[in-house]
Design a protein around this motif. Sequence first.
Motif, mmCIF file in Angstrom:
data_model
loop_
_atom_site.group_PDB
_atom_site.id
_atom_site.type_symbol
_atom_site.label_atom_id
_atom_site.label_comp_id
_atom_site.label_asym_id
_atom_site.label_seq_id
_atom_site.Cartn_x
_atom_site.Cartn_y
_atom_site.Cartn_z
ATOM 1 N N TYR A 1 -15.573 18.380 -2.082
ATOM 2 C CA TYR A 1 -14.208 18.150 -2.040
ATOM 3 C C TYR A 1 -13.805 16.741 -1.804
ATOM 4 O O TYR A 1 -14.503 16.072 -0.744
ATOM 5 N N ALA A 2 -12.637 16.344 -2.040
ATOM 6 C CA ALA A 2 -11.823 15.047 -1.501
ATOM 7 C C ALA A 2 -10.557 15.445 -1.298
ATOM 8 O O ALA A 2 -10.091 16.256 -1.658
ATOM 9 N N GLU A 3 -10.296 14.951 -0.030
ATOM 10 C CA GLU A 3 -8.825 15.228 0.647
ATOM 11 C C GLU A 3 -8.017 13.857 1.084
ATOM 12 O O GLU A 3 -8.712 13.003 1.368
ATOM 13 N N PRO A 4 -6.785 13.935 0.967
ATOM 14 C CA PRO A 4 -6.123 12.385 1.208
ATOM 15 C C PRO A 4 -5.584 12.638 2.678
ATOM 16 O O PRO A 4 -5.736 13.569 3.394
ATOM 17 N N PHE A 5 -5.679 11.460 3.297
ATOM 18 C CA PHE A 5 -5.083 11.278 4.433
ATOM 19 C C PHE A 5 -3.247 11.173 4.502
ATOM 20 O O PHE A 5 -2.943 10.410 3.482
ATOM 21 N N ASP A 6 -3.072 11.816 5.354
ATOM 22 C CA ASP A 6 -1.245 11.797 5.517
ATOM 23 C C ASP A 6 -0.997 10.952 6.629
ATOM 24 O O ASP A 6 -1.711 10.920 7.718
ATOM 25 N N ALA A 7 0.211 10.403 6.631
ATOM 26 C CA ALA A 7 0.575 9.503 7.805
ATOM 27 C C ALA A 7 1.350 10.630 9.009
ATOM 28 O O ALA A 7 2.083 11.529 8.606
ATOM 29 N N TRP B 1 7.839 8.846 1.328
ATOM 30 C CA TRP B 1 6.429 8.164 1.181
ATOM 31 C C TRP B 1 6.327 7.032 2.208
ATOM 32 O O TRP B 1 7.283 6.440 2.555
ATOM 33 N N VAL B 2 5.088 6.856 2.964
ATOM 34 C CA VAL B 2 4.961 5.725 3.990
ATOM 35 C C VAL B 2 4.015 4.898 3.370
ATOM 36 O O VAL B 2 2.843 5.236 3.154
ATOM 37 N N PRO B 3 4.252 3.544 3.058
ATOM 38 C CA PRO B 3 3.719 2.656 2.807
ATOM 39 C C PRO B 3 2.759 2.127 3.994
ATOM 40 O O PRO B 3 3.303 1.882 5.007
ATOM 41 N N VAL B 4 1.437 1.940 3.944
ATOM 42 C CA VAL B 4 0.656 1.782 5.202
ATOM 43 C C VAL B 4 0.902 0.571 5.541
ATOM 44 O O VAL B 4 0.801 0.459 6.833
ATOM 45 N N GLU C 1 -6.940 -2.548 5.809
ATOM 46 C CA GLU C 1 -7.378 -3.757 5.507
ATOM 47 C C GLU C 1 -7.108 -3.795 4.029
ATOM 48 O O GLU C 1 -6.589 -4.921 3.705
ATOM 49 N N HIS C 2 -7.063 -2.988 3.191
ATOM 50 C CA HIS C 2 -6.229 -3.026 1.926
ATOM 51 C C HIS C 2 -4.995 -3.305 1.712
ATOM 52 O O HIS C 2 -4.424 -3.811 1.022
ATOM 53 N N ALA C 3 -4.245 -2.788 2.985
ATOM 54 C CA ALA C 3 -2.854 -3.311 3.256
ATOM 55 C C ALA C 3 -2.705 -4.571 3.863
ATOM 56 O O ALA C 3 -1.381 -4.706 3.949
ATOM 57 N N PRO D 1 3.140 11.846 2.881
ATOM 58 C CA PRO D 1 2.118 11.185 2.245
ATOM 59 C C PRO D 1 2.331 9.683 2.042
ATOM 60 O O PRO D 1 3.223 9.126 2.360
ATOM 61 N N VAL D 2 0.902 9.308 1.969
ATOM 62 C CA VAL D 2 1.032 7.705 2.017
ATOM 63 C C VAL D 2 1.327 7.152 0.441
ATOM 64 O O VAL D 2 0.991 7.763 -0.623
#
Length: 300
Positions: free
Chosen positions: A167-173, A186-189, A215-217, A263-264
């Motif tokens: 499975y894959a799961e998202p990270f939340d802020a 929603w929270v922008p990183v 890093e991507h942010a 959520p991000v």
Amino acid sequence: MIEARRLHILRAVADHRTVTAAAAALYLTPSAVSQQLTALEQETGHKLVERGARGVRLTTAGEILLTHTNAVLAQLEQAEAELAAYSTGAAGTVTLASFATGIGLVVGPALALLSKAAPGIRVRVQDAEGDASLPMLLDRQIDVAVAVEYRGAPGADDDRITRVPLYAEPFDAVLPDTHRLAGAEWVPVAELAKDTWIGPYPGNPCHDVVVLACEHAGFAPQFEHSSDDFRAVVALASAGAGVALVPRSALHGVDLTRVVVRPVDGAAPARKVFAAVRHGAEEHPLIRPVLEALGEAAEG
């Protein structure tokens, strides 16, 4: 003739880079490992390793032999699987290592499924971080690893292991409820670039996921507090000590008083989880039902 157990020692030395570390992983003494390497060099007629101040590295001849080693050991795993199948393999013990959340999400439910579908199979579970179980698998300390994708992990094309995606799961802020973005949907990183961060220690796969997301942010997170226990991470956030990105499943059953979970925004960082066995062992009559049960539990 080359002995297979010496090939296994060669691979352990190549993986761990020092005789001492390889010996510890194989439950041997360093002198025993050195003796087996010397014997292997005599069997092949080639110098296979070079020792230096920073450890051991394989020579060109050693690298050539290592390539064949992975194929030979996989073939032996397959032979053991077929022999076990021939003798029915209806009962026995499988040792599995997984990180804590994986145990709760898929391993526990898989054991419940196995108790009905294959009651003769006993699974011994060990708690191991997502980056620790794969070395344990390759060192034959366990039979099945439930692991997390991380930088430096053996890839899907690695001929030493067979991987089964789970499975894959998202990270939340996770933010203190007094945070300036607490009311956002929603929270922008990128908006957390100047915040103090809470997160796992370097080496934990989740640490890599958080760092890559930042890093991507366009920034490097400033970690002020570190813990591999997400309950502790959330507790620190609830005290206003900083912000965090946490795998969604790790928040189940955690006290979320004085924090908000959002959520991000955009492409959310994700934890990708898979089961792994040594290549050739996937059809073993004890291991195959375990992999099937893990897959069924993940689908659920």
